[in-house]
Design a protein around this motif. Sequence first.
Motif, PDB file in Angstrom:
ATOM      1  N   LEU A   5      39.316  24.608   9.053  1.00 44.62           N
ATOM      2  CA  LEU A   5      39.042  23.550   8.081  1.00 44.62           C
ATOM      3  C   LEU A   5      39.720  23.847   6.747  1.00 44.62           C
ATOM      4  O   LEU A   5      40.308  22.952   6.119  1.00 44.62           O
ATOM      5  CB  LEU A   5      37.533  23.389   7.883  1.00 44.62           C
ATOM      6  N   TYR A  10      40.561  21.089   3.685  1.00 39.34           N
ATOM      7  CA  TYR A  10      39.212  20.630   3.356  1.00 39.34           C
ATOM      8  C   TYR A  10      38.516  21.642   2.450  1.00 39.34           C
ATOM      9  O   TYR A  10      38.800  22.837   2.497  1.00 39.34           O
ATOM     10  CB  TYR A  10      38.371  20.472   4.629  1.00 39.34           C
ATOM     11  N   GLN A  11      37.593  21.167   1.654  1.00 42.68           N
ATOM     12  CA  GLN A  11      36.656  22.084   1.014  1.00 42.68           C
ATOM     13  C   GLN A  11      35.515  22.283   2.001  1.00 42.68           C
ATOM     14  O   GLN A  11      35.130  21.356   2.706  1.00 42.68           O
ATOM     15  CB  GLN A  11      36.142  21.609  -0.334  1.00 42.68           C
ATOM     16  N   VAL A  12      35.014  23.486   2.054  1.00 41.73           N
ATOM     17  CA  VAL A  12      34.035  23.827   3.085  1.00 41.73           C
ATOM     18  C   VAL A  12      32.839  24.531   2.462  1.00 41.73           C
ATOM     19  O   VAL A  12      32.981  25.338   1.551  1.00 41.73           O
ATOM     20  CB  VAL A  12      34.668  24.756   4.154  1.00 41.73           C
ATOM     21  N   TRP A  34      29.545  21.920   6.224  1.00 46.10           N
ATOM     22  CA  TRP A  34      29.916  20.686   5.572  1.00 46.10           C
ATOM     23  C   TRP A  34      31.361  20.807   5.121  1.00 46.10           C
ATOM     24  O   TRP A  34      31.762  21.827   4.565  1.00 46.10           O
ATOM     25  CB  TRP A  34      29.034  20.416   4.354  1.00 46.10           C
ATOM     26  N   ALA A  35      32.132  19.778   5.340  1.00 44.57           N
ATOM     27  CA  ALA A  35      33.517  19.779   4.900  1.00 44.57           C
ATOM     28  C   ALA A  35      33.878  18.379   4.414  1.00 44.57           C
ATOM     29  O   ALA A  35      33.383  17.382   4.937  1.00 44.57           O
ATOM     30  CB  ALA A  35      34.437  20.195   6.038  1.00 44.57           C
ATOM     31  N   THR A  36      34.740  18.343   3.423  1.00 44.48           N
ATOM     32  CA  THR A  36      35.209  17.061   2.898  1.00 44.48           C
ATOM     33  C   THR A  36      36.560  17.267   2.236  1.00 44.48           C
ATOM     34  O   THR A  36      36.987  18.402   1.999  1.00 44.48           O
ATOM     35  CB  THR A  36      34.189  16.453   1.907  1.00 44.48           C
ATOM     36  N   SER A  37      37.207  16.175   1.925  1.00 43.58           N
ATOM     37  CA  SER A  37      38.506  16.266   1.251  1.00 43.58           C
ATOM     38  C   SER A  37      38.294  16.810  -0.161  1.00 43.58           C
ATOM     39  O   SER A  37      37.199  16.707  -0.719  1.00 43.58           O
ATOM     40  CB  SER A  37      39.168  14.895   1.215  1.00 43.58           C
ATOM     41  N   PRO A  38      39.337  17.368  -0.750  1.00 46.36           N
ATOM     42  CA  PRO A  38      39.203  17.948  -2.090  1.00 46.36           C
ATOM     43  C   PRO A  38      38.786  16.935  -3.159  1.00 46.36           C
ATOM     44  O   PRO A  38      38.247  17.308  -4.194  1.00 46.36           O
ATOM     45  CB  PRO A  38      40.596  18.496  -2.379  1.00 46.36           C
ATOM     46  N   GLU A  40      36.476  14.650  -2.894  1.00 46.76           N
ATOM     47  CA  GLU A  40      35.049  14.327  -2.781  1.00 46.76           C
ATOM     48  C   GLU A  40      34.196  15.482  -3.310  1.00 46.76           C
ATOM     49  O   GLU A  40      34.668  16.597  -3.471  1.00 46.76           O
ATOM     50  CB  GLU A  40      34.689  14.041  -1.327  1.00 46.76           C
ATOM     51  N   LEU A  42      30.967  17.821  -2.504  1.00 48.22           N
ATOM     52  CA  LEU A  42      30.025  18.243  -1.462  1.00 48.22           C
ATOM     53  C   LEU A  42      28.610  18.204  -2.026  1.00 48.22           C
ATOM     54  O   LEU A  42      28.378  18.645  -3.157  1.00 48.22           O
ATOM     55  CB  LEU A  42      30.339  19.659  -0.996  1.00 48.22           C
TER      56      LEU A  42
END
Length: 198
Positions: A5, A10-12, A34-38, A40, A42
């Motif tokens: 990830l 992704y940020q994790v 949990w992971a999302t694009s930089p 977004e 978390l």
Amino acid sequence: MLASLLEMGYQVRFGVLEAGAFGVSQSGKRAFIWATSPQETLPEWPEPIHVFAGPGLKITLPRDVQYAAISSTGGAPFRVIAVRDTIGDLPPVGNGASKTKMDYGNDPVSWFQKKIRGNMLVLSDHISKEKNELNYIRCQRIPKRPGADWHDLPEEKVKLSTGQMVDLIPRCLPNTANRHNQWKGLFGPDVPSMHYDC
């Protein structure tokens, strides 16, 4: 998974949450990633509601990058919900009991028991799997105190009704304990449904 990830940009965030910290009357660790694009944000982990000792977990990724899981330890507004708060009002059942309906026999003693019972006047399916003679003896020999388990069994042999002499401590448990969290709770009063045949 974390390394993949991160490599994809992704940020994790990962964590191990303890079910007991959220009102369950037993230890139950669950991993969350949990992971999302930089771009977004978390969300934060939920705050523990009940005081409960949680797990610690660290993972080392390639290039010696270390990540530590969040932990649900620390303060919380409510005390832990103990097993006795949940099922302490239930009548005892014997080895192999199979009566599907029975009276409670007493009033609930905790708010949790009152909530669970609701309007039920009769207890349903309060049954017990029948343990074989040896496992029944083992369970009877464990002290009735929190945290007691197979480690509290004396190193001795017992005589079964067949006349056979057998070890009270199953030989396989000490040999496999390191791979199985020391078989924590096995045969103990805190885990009434656990049994083990070697």
